[in-house]
Design a protein around this motif. Structure first.
Motif, PDB file in Angstrom:
ATOM      1  N   LYS A   3      -0.829  -0.918   6.711  1.00  0.00           N
ATOM      2  CA  LYS A   3       0.164  -1.179   5.637  1.00  0.00           C
ATOM      3  C   LYS A   3       1.420  -0.733   6.406  1.00  0.00           C
ATOM      4  O   LYS A   3       1.822   0.175   7.224  1.00  0.00           O
ATOM      5  CB  LYS A   3      -0.133  -0.065   4.673  1.00  0.00           C
ATOM      6  N   SER A  30       3.541  -3.062   2.708  1.00  0.00           N
ATOM      7  CA  SER A  30       3.626  -1.900   1.656  1.00  0.00           C
ATOM      8  C   SER A  30       4.926  -1.800   0.961  1.00  0.00           C
ATOM      9  O   SER A  30       4.739  -1.300  -0.265  1.00  0.00           O
ATOM     10  CB  SER A  30       3.333  -0.621   2.472  1.00  0.00           C
ATOM     11  N   GLY A  31       6.040  -2.395   1.445  1.00  0.00           N
ATOM     12  CA  GLY A  31       7.162  -2.312   0.706  1.00  0.00           C
ATOM     13  C   GLY A  31       8.337  -2.332   1.691  1.00  0.00           C
ATOM     14  O   GLY A  31       8.236  -2.279   3.031  1.00  0.00           O
ATOM     15  N   HIS A  42       9.125   6.031  -0.986  1.00  0.00           N
ATOM     16  CA  HIS A  42       7.982   5.305  -0.753  1.00  0.00           C
ATOM     17  C   HIS A  42       6.981   5.907  -0.119  1.00  0.00           C
ATOM     18  O   HIS A  42       5.557   5.891  -0.439  1.00  0.00           O
ATOM     19  CB  HIS A  42       8.445   4.022  -0.188  1.00  0.00           C
ATOM     20  N   GLU A  45       4.847   8.230  -2.120  1.00  0.00           N
ATOM     21  CA  GLU A  45       4.031   7.777  -3.150  1.00  0.00           C
ATOM     22  C   GLU A  45       2.817   6.735  -2.396  1.00  0.00           C
ATOM     23  O   GLU A  45       1.761   6.798  -3.240  1.00  0.00           O
ATOM     24  CB  GLU A  45       4.855   6.973  -3.992  1.00  0.00           C
ATOM     25  N   THR A  46       3.065   6.465  -1.249  1.00  0.00           N
ATOM     26  CA  THR A  46       2.159   5.419  -0.787  1.00  0.00           C
ATOM     27  C   THR A  46       1.860   5.618   0.541  1.00  0.00           C
ATOM     28  O   THR A  46       2.680   6.168   1.613  1.00  0.00           O
ATOM     29  CB  THR A  46       2.745   4.113  -0.799  1.00  0.00           C
ATOM     30  N   LYS A  47       0.459   5.596   1.201  1.00  0.00           N
ATOM     31  CA  LYS A  47       0.180   5.958   2.342  1.00  0.00           C
ATOM     32  C   LYS A  47       0.472   4.680   3.456  1.00  0.00           C
ATOM     33  O   LYS A  47       0.360   3.492   3.011  1.00  0.00           O
ATOM     34  CB  LYS A  47      -1.272   6.019   2.614  1.00  0.00           C
ATOM     35  N   VAL A  48       1.423   4.788   4.367  1.00  0.00           N
ATOM     36  CA  VAL A  48       1.937   3.856   5.225  1.00  0.00           C
ATOM     37  C   VAL A  48       1.370   4.261   6.751  1.00  0.00           C
ATOM     38  O   VAL A  48       1.257   5.371   7.223  1.00  0.00           O
ATOM     39  CB  VAL A  48       3.579   3.815   5.304  1.00  0.00           C
TER      40      VAL A  48
END
Length: 239
Positions: A3, A30-31, A42, A45-48
């Motif tokens: 990601k 991922s973003g 980000h 909220e999200t695993k990167v």
């Protein structure tokens, strides 16, 4: 899938990097964050797994954000992307654990190389509980065998390059009447594809045999080359 988070304040550069990521296997976007605040939200909220981090942005810059990531022990890797090539800045980023450093403008080939090397190391280390010294040496591009004391170190071409083709391209370079030349000039003179010639010219630039400039005009940028007058002896050890 690995990601990837892109942190870039220039929308056009962010869109280009997004296209690059989407062309690579084993990676997923991922973003995209336009600043450090968006990136922080980000990541909360999200695993990167990997951040493509621009250095110069409004507010907190990329180096400071990288330092913050390390202080917080975030389990994430970082490749820095910047238009600057300041040595002190590069040293800071390496001390803070950046795994690569891309200087704008860069081509997809260099981007592909950075992420492919990362993918190789990522899967090597994430699927083993331990590694040998030889495996670590390969990961860090080291060779376990060393030449005998007092013997010259042999110069080996990078994988995919051959001495015969290098010789042909070098002859085309030396026979070129103009001081500056392009990939297309050498490809035509050597009767070798432009893609192949580009790889050899890139290698010759990296070892200092050629000087490389990126010329902007109408359409895509064009690389121009010239012989480095004081370093023409360098190529002899590769032929």
């Amino acid at each position: 899938m690995i990601k990837v988070l892109i942190v870039e304040d220039d929308p056009m550069v962010a869109a280009l990097n997004k296209q690059y990521v989407e062309q690579l296997d084993s990676f997923t976007l991922s973003g995209v964050a336009a600043n450090i605040d968006e990136a922080t939200v980000h990541m909360a909220e999200t695993k990167v797994d990997l951040i493509l981090l621009d250095v110069y942005m409004p507010g907190l810059n990329g180096i400071d954000f990288l330092r913050q990531i390390r202080e917080q022990n975030e389990d994430v890797d970082v490749i820095l992307i910047t238009a600057a090539s300041d040595i002190e800045q590069i040293q800071q980023s390496l001390r803070l654990g950046a795994i690569d450093y891309l200087i704008k403008p860069f081509e997809f080939d260099r981007f592909h190389e950075a992420l492919t090397q990362y993918k190789h190391n990522y899967y090597k280390l994430h699927h083993k509980s331990s590694v040998s010294q030889q495996e670590l040496d390969r990961l860090f591009r080291k060779k376990s065998s060393q030449p005998a004391y007092g013997q010259p170190r042999p110069q080996q071409l990078p994988k995919g390059l051959t001495k015969n083709t290098l010789q042909t391209i070098n002859e085309a370079i030396l026979s070129n009447e103009r001081r500056d030349f392009s990939t297309e000039d050498i490809a035509e003179a050597a009767n070798i594809s432009r893609v192949s010639v580009r790889k050899y010219l890139k290698f010759l630039s990296e070892i200092g045999y050629l000087e490389e400039d990126l010329i902007y005009g109408v359409g895509r940028p064009i690389y121009q080359y010239r012989l480095h007058e004081e370093k023409q002896h360098i190529i002899a050890s590769y032929l």
